[in-house]
Design a protein around this motif. Structure first.
Motif, mmCIF file in Angstrom:
data_model
loop_
_atom_site.group_PDB
_atom_site.id
_atom_site.type_symbol
_atom_site.label_atom_id
_atom_site.label_comp_id
_atom_site.label_asym_id
_atom_site.label_seq_id
_atom_site.Cartn_x
_atom_site.Cartn_y
_atom_site.Cartn_z
ATOM 1 N N VAL A 10 1.031 -1.151 -0.070
ATOM 2 C CA VAL A 10 -0.019 -0.002 -0.101
ATOM 3 C C VAL A 10 0.803 1.136 0.037
ATOM 4 N N ARG A 11 0.589 2.040 -0.961
ATOM 5 C CA ARG A 11 1.340 3.430 -0.767
ATOM 6 C C ARG A 11 0.523 4.498 -0.250
ATOM 7 N N ALA A 12 1.235 5.081 0.909
ATOM 8 C CA ALA A 12 0.358 6.029 1.574
ATOM 9 C C ALA A 12 1.309 7.269 1.957
ATOM 10 N N VAL A 13 0.529 8.287 2.149
ATOM 11 C CA VAL A 13 1.235 9.562 2.511
ATOM 12 C C VAL A 13 0.845 10.144 3.911
ATOM 13 N N GLN A 14 1.878 10.613 4.594
ATOM 14 C CA GLN A 14 1.687 11.319 5.956
ATOM 15 C C GLN A 14 2.287 12.611 6.087
ATOM 16 N N ILE A 15 1.502 13.469 6.671
ATOM 17 C CA ILE A 15 1.908 14.766 6.914
ATOM 18 C C ILE A 15 2.557 14.690 8.308
ATOM 19 N N GLU A 16 3.866 14.744 8.444
ATOM 20 C CA GLU A 16 4.491 14.643 9.493
ATOM 21 C C GLU A 16 4.593 15.994 10.379
ATOM 22 N N LYS A 17 4.800 17.044 9.855
ATOM 23 C CA LYS A 17 4.953 18.302 10.467
ATOM 24 C C LYS A 17 4.652 19.397 9.261
ATOM 25 N N MET A 18 3.978 20.357 9.764
ATOM 26 C CA MET A 18 3.630 21.670 8.742
ATOM 27 C C MET A 18 3.374 22.607 9.748
ATOM 28 N N ARG A 19 4.510 23.512 10.054
ATOM 29 C CA ARG A 19 4.461 24.376 11.093
ATOM 30 C C ARG A 19 3.333 25.624 10.675
ATOM 31 N N GLY A 20 2.762 25.753 11.871
ATOM 32 C CA GLY A 20 1.871 26.752 11.722
ATOM 33 C C GLY A 20 0.755 26.404 10.953
ATOM 34 N N ILE A 21 0.382 25.358 10.682
ATOM 35 C CA ILE A 21 -0.696 25.139 9.623
ATOM 36 C C ILE A 21 -1.366 23.572 10.212
ATOM 37 N N SER A 22 -2.775 23.846 10.637
ATOM 38 C CA SER A 22 -3.432 22.880 11.261
ATOM 39 C C SER A 22 -3.751 21.575 10.037
ATOM 40 N N HIS A 23 -3.545 20.445 10.103
ATOM 41 C CA HIS A 23 -3.407 19.803 9.055
ATOM 42 C C HIS A 23 -4.057 18.277 9.436
ATOM 43 N N ASP A 24 -4.228 17.470 8.451
ATOM 44 C CA ASP A 24 -4.636 15.911 8.464
ATOM 45 C C ASP A 24 -3.528 15.310 9.128
ATOM 46 N N THR A 25 -3.833 14.442 10.341
ATOM 47 C CA THR A 25 -2.419 13.890 10.850
ATOM 48 C C THR A 25 -2.605 12.345 10.727
ATOM 49 N N GLN A 26 -3.557 11.850 9.814
ATOM 50 C CA GLN A 26 -3.718 10.517 9.530
ATOM 51 C C GLN A 26 -2.694 10.354 8.303
ATOM 52 N N ILE A 27 -2.542 8.806 8.202
ATOM 53 C CA ILE A 27 -1.879 8.083 7.108
ATOM 54 C C ILE A 27 -2.843 7.769 6.212
ATOM 55 N N ARG A 28 -2.743 8.486 4.928
ATOM 56 C CA ARG A 28 -3.849 8.154 3.668
ATOM 57 C C ARG A 28 -2.963 7.460 2.384
ATOM 58 N N PRO A 29 -3.929 6.465 1.742
ATOM 59 C CA PRO A 29 -3.558 5.692 0.746
ATOM 60 C C PRO A 29 -3.347 7.062 -0.559
ATOM 61 N N TYR A 30 -2.554 6.853 -1.428
ATOM 62 C CA TYR A 30 -2.448 7.588 -2.634
ATOM 63 C C TYR A 30 -2.144 6.660 -3.671
ATOM 64 N N GLN A 31 -2.331 7.269 -5.117
ATOM 65 C CA GLN A 31 -1.657 6.487 -6.185
ATOM 66 C C GLN A 31 -1.083 7.636 -7.241
ATOM 67 N N PHE A 32 -0.345 7.318 -8.227
ATOM 68 C CA PHE A 32 0.074 8.047 -9.143
ATOM 69 C C PHE A 32 -1.097 8.253 -10.248
ATOM 70 N N GLY A 33 -1.632 9.459 -10.497
ATOM 71 C CA GLY A 33 -2.588 9.594 -11.773
ATOM 72 C C GLY A 33 -1.950 10.294 -12.710
ATOM 73 N N VAL A 34 -2.722 10.784 -13.733
ATOM 74 C CA VAL A 34 -2.282 11.676 -14.645
ATOM 75 C C VAL A 34 -2.145 13.150 -14.310
ATOM 76 N N THR A 35 -2.810 13.786 -13.232
ATOM 77 C CA THR A 35 -2.639 14.772 -12.627
ATOM 78 C C THR A 35 -1.666 15.027 -11.597
ATOM 79 N N GLY A 36 -1.084 13.963 -11.280
ATOM 80 C CA GLY A 36 -0.156 13.866 -10.207
ATOM 81 C C GLY A 36 -0.284 12.749 -8.961
ATOM 82 N N ILE A 37 0.007 13.124 -8.035
ATOM 83 C CA ILE A 37 -0.311 12.291 -6.926
ATOM 84 C C ILE A 37 -1.926 12.400 -6.399
ATOM 85 N N GLU A 38 -2.593 11.374 -6.591
ATOM 86 C CA GLU A 38 -3.901 11.377 -6.117
ATOM 87 C C GLU A 38 -4.117 10.927 -4.532
ATOM 88 N N VAL A 39 -4.411 11.679 -3.704
ATOM 89 C CA VAL A 39 -4.588 11.181 -2.287
ATOM 90 C C VAL A 39 -6.081 10.875 -2.001
#
Lengths: 198, 198, 198, 198, 198, 198
Positions: free
Chosen positions: C162-191
């Motif tokens: 499973v390919r998955a993406v995780q935002i581990e830190k992003m200073r000063g910006i609240s963000h999703d902390t979960q790990i999410r599946p992604y795939q490569f599509g024609v528009t780029g990385i699709e999360v």
């Protein structure tokens, strides 16, 4: 295969100890030795000397490394040619590798040793002592240099110890890739080729 | 692709051994070699010499490192140009990397080697021996330097050994990201692209 | 954001290779390049030289390290100022870090490099190659020096990759902390922002 | 506690960046700063210099280590005494420790630093970046030197990422020993003291 | 046992801090100290100096190692003999071991220290900070040198943190070999000798 | 076997401590000692000296290594021959190995020591302290040099601590390969040869 002359090079123990340890098997080692079909070289003395410097020796007697190592190769070659040896057992190569601490020296000596055995034209069986878990195997130079690798595992599963054998590589020969239980019997290692380890 | 000339650089064994090991497959290596479509370079001698110093050699003969390494690159280039080679197989790069103990030297030689293959304009297939668990992969320079990485795994799951293949990267080409079981058949590696490993 | 000028610094490959690899995506790189909105710097030559000593080079040609490293920073700054660049992509920083074996030198060069990018006033996107398991992450200087860290995982779970993406830190910006599946599509990385990895 | 003067020593970023990152919280940092209740020391320059030798610096400018380190301690002491500071936040000590590669020097500088903060009579809150798994914690000098240790975990359990807090030690104060989930809210870190992590 | 004189050697903190930390327990430390039944030695200064060289000290003041170390042993012996001490608490030996980076020096100092305590004829209780998982314990010299080893674990099981105690060795005394939960109560550590940890 | 003279070489403690620790067993050590059937050598002094250099000693007294080591071997040989000793217990070899930091020296001293015991013609029982998990065993020279290896495990399973014994090798003797629970009883170690550990 049966009838071919074999050479057993002992690197850890005196040949007499080796023969005594093999008495629980139904093999006529003495008979083969008397017929000249089984030969022994005692190289257990090599273990007592280090390959890198004689100055480090913590006790008196000293065998110089290069001569000891070169001498062993020469002796093996002389016996192989003079007695028409076709098979060599070398047990264990670990003793030889323990002589070296510096990585590059150990590596070169190991390559030289495996090349010499390959150049002899004999089929060689070499034992090596490893202590690694099934899931955490690392690169081992002696496995890389061999045409075939057979692993003897001691597995621990749900409170049981299971001894299992695995053919990891055997160049040019198709073989069972599964891991199989085995036990020591009077005829030698008995593999259960249809059983699973658990 | 079929019909293009290929070059097989053997770094661990003599080409004759390699050809013998490939006899269990339905490939007409001899025929291709006779038509000049399959060429071999024997670079197994390089393994016997170390890349860092000749003084360390534990036995007589010595091939100087730099010339040996540079010579191999020159020989490959000469054959590629003279014979219009389009594909190179190099097996295994591990032999080359074992020549170096010092980290920086190994790294530079590896970069130089991969750059030379890339500059040749050929498609190169390079094998490397790893022993790491699926879950504990580390950074490998040779993978980093390659445009594509295909991993051959030996997995152990519930008492079974499973051989599986995984395409870890293949730049600019969309590909199956799953791990798939495979076996060695007479036509080569047979992958089961719809099966799961367990 | 759209419309701002971007700079792509390639450290591993020639820009032409990078553009070819990106052709499977629906991005008009050529169009942007023609309008002067997308610029490239080819720094792939830096990888071939080591940062610590020229004497170690196993082959002829040599680019002195300090000048190479300083020159890259100068070139980036000149292009950023001259072309009003607002975004920088640097791919991969691993090539730069491989130039150093000595820990302190690598650390200082890395700090200097990140500081220079921060001082440029641009938003920089830096890629780094890691091979570590999800559960055994170690301290990475390049992550420590970054304001945001996005991890691309290749997970292995019950026989599936499973390919998955995780935002581990992003200073000063609240963000999703979960790990999410992604795939490569024609528009780029699709999360898949609502899916779990398993 | 409320009303006491606090000092924020930034070791990784300029105070302006820190304040901007804190804007998503309902804290009146600007107000407190104007009333003289919140002070900042910018020590981010220290990170750019190494503690062991100036000769290694890959780029021009150089701040001598000892003076830099001693100067920071002196500046902190002067501000603490002159402004009647009672609380110190130091973020992150990792920047300070990265200045040293040699183990003994790093250890002594760390001990000296913690002793100086303790001698100031203030309550100090120090952040440190770790990347270790929950089950494989190692000895960390900065934890050993602290009277209290609060760990912020990022756990991965059955496909979910869970952020959790754990009080590992708090000398002389009885406290919850469980590991508890938390999230970032507008008032700061919100702990769920009755929930389990999974 | 009750009524015997005890000596508390503090290696990390000033005795006043230690006493303050112990106030949450129902122990009359002050009363015992006044009756001369509880003595303190402040050896927290030793931590600030390194055992290997004074030149490395990053700040002014310096206590020479050998004298500092020898002086501590002499002071302990003098107090033990002069005050008829029968029990020694030493907390923590980690501070002493942190003075050494070189393995052999650390080993010799540790052996010398444990031998000196044994030669004093007292029963000594020594604390040591470890951070290792239950399943990955390594050889620890201070445990090897002790007649008894009691481990305080922080276990993590199904989302819960459990504090547990285990008697790993207690020479010549038969003891519970199980791992048992404990908590800090007003009378000290309360062990639940019939409970399982989970 | 019963009636043969035994020699106990204590490397960690004085023989008096060893005898006191053994008092909880139903063994008449004193009686055997009086009849001259049980002899003790106190080699605990060796632990206090290092095998590599006297200059490193952090405290006054010094026993030179080689003489100390050689002297121990000579003393053992003299006692073995003079008193017709047939069995030697050596406890623990760890003390001897701790004298060395340099790998090659430790290795040679260990080989020399095991060879000397083997040459004495006695059956020797040697204890060694290990702290490794059941699944992560590494190569141990002292195990490699021994004809038999018996492991005493402390297992942790579902909240329980289980003490278990495993015969890992016993050359030339067929033996139980399972891991079995044991406990300390008045007659010594009591193994439950039909039970599983869990």
């Amino acid at each position: 295969m049966l009838g071919e002359t074999g050479l057993y090079v002992t690197l850890d123990e005196h040949p007499d100890h080796v023969k005594r340890n093999l008495q629980s098997y139904d093999w006529d080692i003495d008979g083969m030795e008397k017929k000249g079909k089984m030969l022994f070289i005692d190289a257990s003395g090599l273990r007592r000397t280090g390959g890198e410097s004689d100055r480090l020796s913590p006790y008196g007697g000293s065998v110089t490394d290069v001569s000891g190592f070169t001498e062993l190769l020469k002796t093996i070659n002389k016996v192989v040619e003079g007695e028409n040896v076709r098979r060599i057992a070398l047990d264990p190569v670990t003793s030889l590798m323990l002589r070296y601490v510096e990585e590059l020296k150990k590596r070169r000596a190991t390559v030289a040793f495996f090349d010499a055995l390959a150049d002899s034209g004999c089929t060689s069986l070499i034992t090596s002592e490893l202590k690694t878990s099934l899931m955490d195997r690392r690169f081992q130079l002696e496995e890389f240099l061999s045409h075939g690798v057979v692993l003897l595992h001691t597995l621990f599963h749900e409170g049981n110890v299971v001894r299992a054998v695995q053919i990891e590589k055997m160049r040019g020969i198709s073989h069972d890739t599964q891991i199989r239980p085995y036990q020591f019997g009077v005829t030698g290692i008995e593999v259960f080729p249809r059983d699973k380890v658990f």
